[in-house]
Design a protein around this motif. Sequence first.
Motif, PDB file in Angstrom:
ATOM      1  N   ALA A 296       0.838  -1.207   0.000  1.00 21.50           N
ATOM      2  CA  ALA A 296       0.000   0.000   0.000  1.00 21.50           C
ATOM      3  C   ALA A 296       0.870   1.254   0.000  1.00 21.50           C
ATOM      4  O   ALA A 296       1.826   1.352   0.776  1.00 21.50           O
ATOM      5  N   LEU A 297       0.564   2.189  -0.892  1.00 15.11           N
ATOM      6  CA  LEU A 297       1.239   3.484  -0.933  1.00 15.11           C
ATOM      7  C   LEU A 297       0.173   4.542  -0.699  1.00 15.11           C
ATOM      8  O   LEU A 297      -0.828   4.573  -1.409  1.00 15.11           O
ATOM      9  N   THR A 298       0.387   5.407   0.277  1.00 15.58           N
ATOM     10  CA  THR A 298      -0.601   6.457   0.507  1.00 15.58           C
ATOM     11  C   THR A 298      -0.055   7.778  -0.024  1.00 15.58           C
ATOM     12  O   THR A 298       1.037   8.207   0.353  1.00 15.58           O
ATOM     13  N   VAL A 299      -0.802   8.374  -0.940  1.00 16.84           N
ATOM     14  CA  VAL A 299      -0.356   9.627  -1.577  1.00 16.84           C
ATOM     15  C   VAL A 299      -1.527  10.595  -1.688  1.00 16.84           C
ATOM     16  O   VAL A 299      -2.677  10.175  -1.793  1.00 16.84           O
ATOM     17  N   PRO A 300      -1.245  11.897  -1.674  1.00 14.92           N
ATOM     18  CA  PRO A 300      -2.310  12.881  -1.916  1.00 14.92           C
ATOM     19  C   PRO A 300      -2.588  12.991  -3.419  1.00 14.92           C
ATOM     20  O   PRO A 300      -1.656  13.065  -4.209  1.00 14.92           O
ATOM     21  N   ILE A 301      -3.859  12.964  -3.797  1.00  9.81           N
ATOM     22  CA  ILE A 301      -4.248  13.039  -5.207  1.00  9.81           C
ATOM     23  C   ILE A 301      -4.330  14.502  -5.618  1.00  9.81           C
ATOM     24  O   ILE A 301      -4.981  15.315  -4.947  1.00  9.81           O
ATOM     25  N   GLU A 302      -3.687  14.847  -6.702  1.00 13.85           N
ATOM     26  CA  GLU A 302      -3.752  16.234  -7.186  1.00 13.85           C
ATOM     27  C   GLU A 302      -4.877  16.431  -8.203  1.00 13.85           C
ATOM     28  O   GLU A 302      -5.671  17.351  -8.097  1.00 13.85           O
ATOM     29  N   VAL A 303      -4.901  15.580  -9.196  1.00 12.42           N
ATOM     30  CA  VAL A 303      -5.879  15.738 -10.276  1.00 12.42           C
ATOM     31  C   VAL A 303      -6.425  14.367 -10.631  1.00 12.42           C
ATOM     32  O   VAL A 303      -5.714  13.370 -10.572  1.00 12.42           O
ATOM     33  N   ILE A 304      -7.708  14.320 -11.005  1.00 15.04           N
ATOM     34  CA  ILE A 304      -8.273  13.066 -11.524  1.00 15.04           C
ATOM     35  C   ILE A 304      -8.775  13.310 -12.942  1.00 15.04           C
ATOM     36  O   ILE A 304      -9.467  14.296 -13.194  1.00 15.04           O
ATOM     37  N   ALA A 311     -10.172   5.774 -15.176  1.00 13.46           N
ATOM     38  CA  ALA A 311      -9.881   7.082 -14.586  1.00 13.46           C
ATOM     39  C   ALA A 311      -8.465   7.045 -14.076  1.00 13.46           C
ATOM     40  O   ALA A 311      -8.006   6.035 -13.538  1.00 13.46           O
ATOM     41  N   TYR A 312      -7.740   8.122 -14.319  1.00 17.22           N
ATOM     42  CA  TYR A 312      -6.363   8.195 -13.860  1.00 17.22           C
ATOM     43  C   TYR A 312      -6.254   9.262 -12.784  1.00 17.22           C
ATOM     44  O   TYR A 312      -6.760  10.372 -12.955  1.00 17.22           O
ATOM     45  N   ALA A 313      -5.588   8.914 -11.701  1.00 16.97           N
ATOM     46  CA  ALA A 313      -5.336   9.878 -10.640  1.00 16.97           C
ATOM     47  C   ALA A 313      -3.874  10.270 -10.705  1.00 16.97           C
ATOM     48  O   ALA A 313      -2.989   9.425 -10.815  1.00 16.97           O
ATOM     49  N   TYR A 314      -3.628  11.566 -10.678  1.00 15.95           N
ATOM     50  CA  TYR A 314      -2.261  12.073 -10.712  1.00 15.95           C
ATOM     51  C   TYR A 314      -1.892  12.523  -9.312  1.00 15.95           C
ATOM     52  O   TYR A 314      -2.525  13.409  -8.756  1.00 15.95           O
ATOM     53  N   ALA A 315      -0.865  11.865  -8.748  1.00 15.69           N
ATOM     54  CA  ALA A 315      -0.465  12.174  -7.379  1.00 15.69           C
ATOM     55  C   ALA A 315       0.999  12.576  -7.379  1.00 15.69           C
ATOM     56  O   ALA A 315       1.689  12.479  -8.388  1.00 15.69           O
ATOM     57  N   ARG A 316       1.476  13.030  -6.213  1.00 14.15           N
ATOM     58  CA  ARG A 316       2.871  13.400  -6.081  1.00 14.15           C
ATOM     59  C   ARG A 316       3.355  12.881  -4.731  1.00 14.15           C
ATOM     60  O   ARG A 316       2.654  13.044  -3.721  1.00 14.15           O
ATOM     61  N   THR A 317       4.517  12.232  -4.715  1.00 16.42           N
ATOM     62  CA  THR A 317       5.031  11.724  -3.443  1.00 16.42           C
ATOM     63  C   THR A 317       5.571  12.889  -2.625  1.00 16.42           C
ATOM     64  O   THR A 317       5.672  14.012  -3.126  1.00 16.42           O
ATOM     65  N   GLU A 318       5.939  12.591  -1.377  1.00 21.29           N
ATOM     66  CA  GLU A 318       6.447  13.658  -0.506  1.00 21.29           C
ATOM     67  C   GLU A 318       7.650  14.357  -1.116  1.00 21.29           C
ATOM     68  O   GLU A 318       7.838  15.559  -0.965  1.00 21.29           O
ATOM     69  N   ASP A 319       8.481  13.572  -1.821  1.00 22.60           N
ATOM     70  CA  ASP A 319       9.675  14.171  -2.435  1.00 22.60           C
ATOM     71  C   ASP A 319       9.391  14.817  -3.785  1.00 22.60           C
ATOM     72  O   ASP A 319      10.307  15.261  -4.475  1.00 22.60           O
ATOM     73  N   GLY A 320       8.131  14.826  -4.169  1.00 20.56           N
ATOM     74  CA  GLY A 320       7.766  15.545  -5.389  1.00 20.56           C
ATOM     75  C   GLY A 320       7.801  14.725  -6.661  1.00 20.56           C
ATOM     76  O   GLY A 320       7.674  15.271  -7.745  1.00 20.56           O
ATOM     77  N   ASN A 321       8.017  13.388  -6.539  1.00 20.94           N
ATOM     78  CA  ASN A 321       8.007  12.572  -7.761  1.00 20.94           C
ATOM     79  C   ASN A 321       6.568  12.246  -8.159  1.00 20.94           C
ATOM     80  O   ASN A 321       5.742  11.933  -7.300  1.00 20.94           O
ATOM     81  N   PRO A 322       6.265  12.330  -9.466  1.00 24.64           N
ATOM     82  CA  PRO A 322       4.882  12.080  -9.903  1.00 24.64           C
ATOM     83  C   PRO A 322       4.521  10.599  -9.834  1.00 24.64           C
ATOM     84  O   PRO A 322       5.389   9.732  -9.975  1.00 24.64           O
ATOM     85  N   VAL A 334     -11.150  11.322  -4.355  1.00 31.20           N
ATOM     86  CA  VAL A 334     -11.440  12.752  -4.468  1.00 31.20           C
ATOM     87  C   VAL A 334     -10.121  13.510  -4.635  1.00 31.20           C
ATOM     88  O   VAL A 334      -9.132  13.182  -3.998  1.00 31.20           O
ATOM     89  N   GLU A 335     -10.157  14.521  -5.452  1.00 31.81           N
ATOM     90  CA  GLU A 335      -8.985  15.373  -5.620  1.00 31.81           C
ATOM     91  C   GLU A 335      -8.674  16.083  -4.313  1.00 31.81           C
ATOM     92  O   GLU A 335      -9.583  16.536  -3.614  1.00 31.81           O
ATOM     93  N   GLY A 336      -7.385  16.189  -3.990  1.00 34.89           N
ATOM     94  CA  GLY A 336      -6.963  16.927  -2.801  1.00 34.89           C
ATOM     95  C   GLY A 336      -6.934  16.085  -1.535  1.00 34.89           C
ATOM     96  O   GLY A 336      -6.486  16.540  -0.496  1.00 34.89           O
ATOM     97  N   LYS A 337      -7.434  14.846  -1.608  1.00 37.17           N
ATOM     98  CA  LYS A 337      -7.407  13.987  -0.420  1.00 37.17           C
ATOM     99  C   LYS A 337      -6.393  12.864  -0.615  1.00 37.17           C
ATOM    100  O   LYS A 337      -5.985  12.562  -1.735  1.00 37.17           O
ATOM    101  N   ASP A 338      -6.039  12.209   0.487  1.00 35.00           N
ATOM    102  CA  ASP A 338      -5.110  11.092   0.406  1.00 35.00           C
ATOM    103  C   ASP A 338      -5.807   9.862  -0.159  1.00 35.00           C
ATOM    104  O   ASP A 338      -7.008   9.664   0.015  1.00 35.00           O
ATOM    105  N   PHE A 339      -5.019   9.054  -0.857  1.00 30.39           N
ATOM    106  CA  PHE A 339      -5.562   7.827  -1.423  1.00 30.39           C
ATOM    107  C   PHE A 339      -4.533   6.740  -1.235  1.00 30.39           C
ATOM    108  O   PHE A 339      -3.330   6.979  -1.328  1.00 30.39           O
TER     109      PHE A 339
END
Lengths: 360, 286
Positions: A296-304, A311-322, A334-339
């Motif tokens: 399991a990887l938990t990341v904040p979703i930026e855009v869906i 459906a593709y969710a675009y997230a960014r890790t803490e270090d900024g990698n997409p 949901v956009e803006g929440k953790d997934f």
Amino acid sequence: MAGLELTSVKKSFGGVAIIHGIDLSIRSGEFIVFVGPSGCGKSTLLRLIAGLETTLEGNIRIGERDVTTADPGDRGVAMVFQTYALYPHMSVRENMGFGLRMNGVDKDDIRKRVDRAADILHLDRLLERKPSELSGGQRQRVAIGRAIVREPEVFLFDEPLSNLDAELRVRMRLEIANLHKRLGATMIYVTHDQIEAMTLADRIVVLKDGLIEQVGSPIELYDDPDNAFVAGFIGSPRMNFLDAKVVAVEGDHTTVSLVDFDDIHVRLELERPLAVGSAARLGIRPEHFDASAEIALTVPIEVIENLGGIAYAYARTEDGNPLIIDIKGDRNVVEGKDFTARFDAARAYLFDPETGLRLR
Amino acid sequence: MTRTLARLLQAPSVILLLLWMVVPLGMTIYFSTIRYQLLYPERSGFVGWSNYEFFFTDPAFWPAILNTLTLVGSVLIITVGLGLAIALLIDRSFPGRGVLRVLLISPFFIMPTVNALLWKNMMLHPIYGLFAVFAGFFGLEPIEWLKDAPLLSVIMIVSWQWTPFAILIFITSLQNFDSEQKEAALLDGAGFRARFIYLILPHLARPIAVVIMIQTIFHLSIFAEIFVTTSGGPGVQSTNLAFLIFAQALQGFDVGVASAGGVLAIILANIVAFFLIRMIGRNLAV
């Protein structure tokens, strides 16, 4: 119909090497697609085969013949150009018959062969028109017809669909696939569109900077890429790459920890074990994330991007990698929440961060 | 209302253009029907067709017509032929291409009078001329060009000046020729001859038509080259219609007969234009 053999083919323009030495063997009747980013030399390679550029070093054989220095007209190849390159002052019939006329085929024979090709391509009613009176798709078909009529040993296509709109492109793609089935001819097709490559090819040749990165069937390239470039180039959206570090090796199992997600360990089966502490890159395709998987990887979703079915969710890790995740139409993301995205270790690939080569 | 207003607003320029054309034409026609001898100003009055009759029956008239047509025809063939050949020859990249192009086109920028003087004294002169020097080098008798081949000399001079014009038009058009079309033809097994006949000539049809039209208009009224070199002679061997009119007006001082000649020249130009447009108008329409 004939196979094709390239032996250490090299080409440079004004001292700048474009093709660095290509070895490739193409079987008779195969549909080969050259793909790669722009400037990788795929079009140059096609033009070398056609004879429109002179080969500097190496050999090109078509069937049993060495054609390295033969004139383009004597190689038994026909080419479909990106801009169609129809002769504007000739009717469709004259365009299609021009090659035969130049080779001294008699008039009745030309008429018969043009009629047959027109029948295959549904051009019957357009034969007396001029190219300027045709739509883009029709012009494309005439360009293909011009190639068919000559019954060449090898068909060459140079990004033939890139000037068409999306809908027409899908239709012409199918027509080309059907044509290959029907004629059973050897075809070489250059494109930068990986969907065309995946759907049409018997084998894909991935090129980068004038070198072959990998040759294989579409599924082989997708399932078993040799390096990070091929892994990233084949598949859409492209594969995610995460920095990893080897933390433990037990027999043929290697455990890596993901640098961006410090406490997450992935245990992979490798033939050749790695040294503990060495760096690696872990690749995972967006569509291989699965809600029922173990890691399991938990990341904040930026855009869906929701296309309904997928459906593709675009997230960014803490270090900024997409990180791109296929959420399979899950409406609860949901956009803006953790997934929390999950994947199986068996779906992950490991690459050498320096050379980009696959670690197996 | 708007139509009337539009007409009103257009009127000044239309009227001006009409005057610009009609007044000189009207005066020429008027002069061609009266007795108008500069040496005998007191003799005047309406003479009907007699000026025309005089011009027609002039023994120089038919030779002048023939010379005019020969001159236009030969210059057209030479300039279009040479222009095509040279344009094809330099339509590729090679070192010094830019300089060569400027050199090739420069004859067109030389004034006709200067051009004719240059040829008369430096090329065709039987003693100092370049041709005479060449002939002497091979031990041949130098040709007195302006005396022995006056019309040919004029044709050479005019062709030298106008070939660059043809080159200029053809080379710009050749640059638009689609290179993929050429490659497709190469793959179709077409050699240079076939590519020239089936692809390049049709591609150049329109520029060739333009060159022929423009040159015909200019060459029907060639004057300076003849005046400077042969003065229409010897005899009337190099007299064309324009020079004949000049000879009538300013050597014979007969404005009436010269005007009649002018009207005939207008009619001739219209006949030529009619055939030209029928012949090549189709190319322009495409």
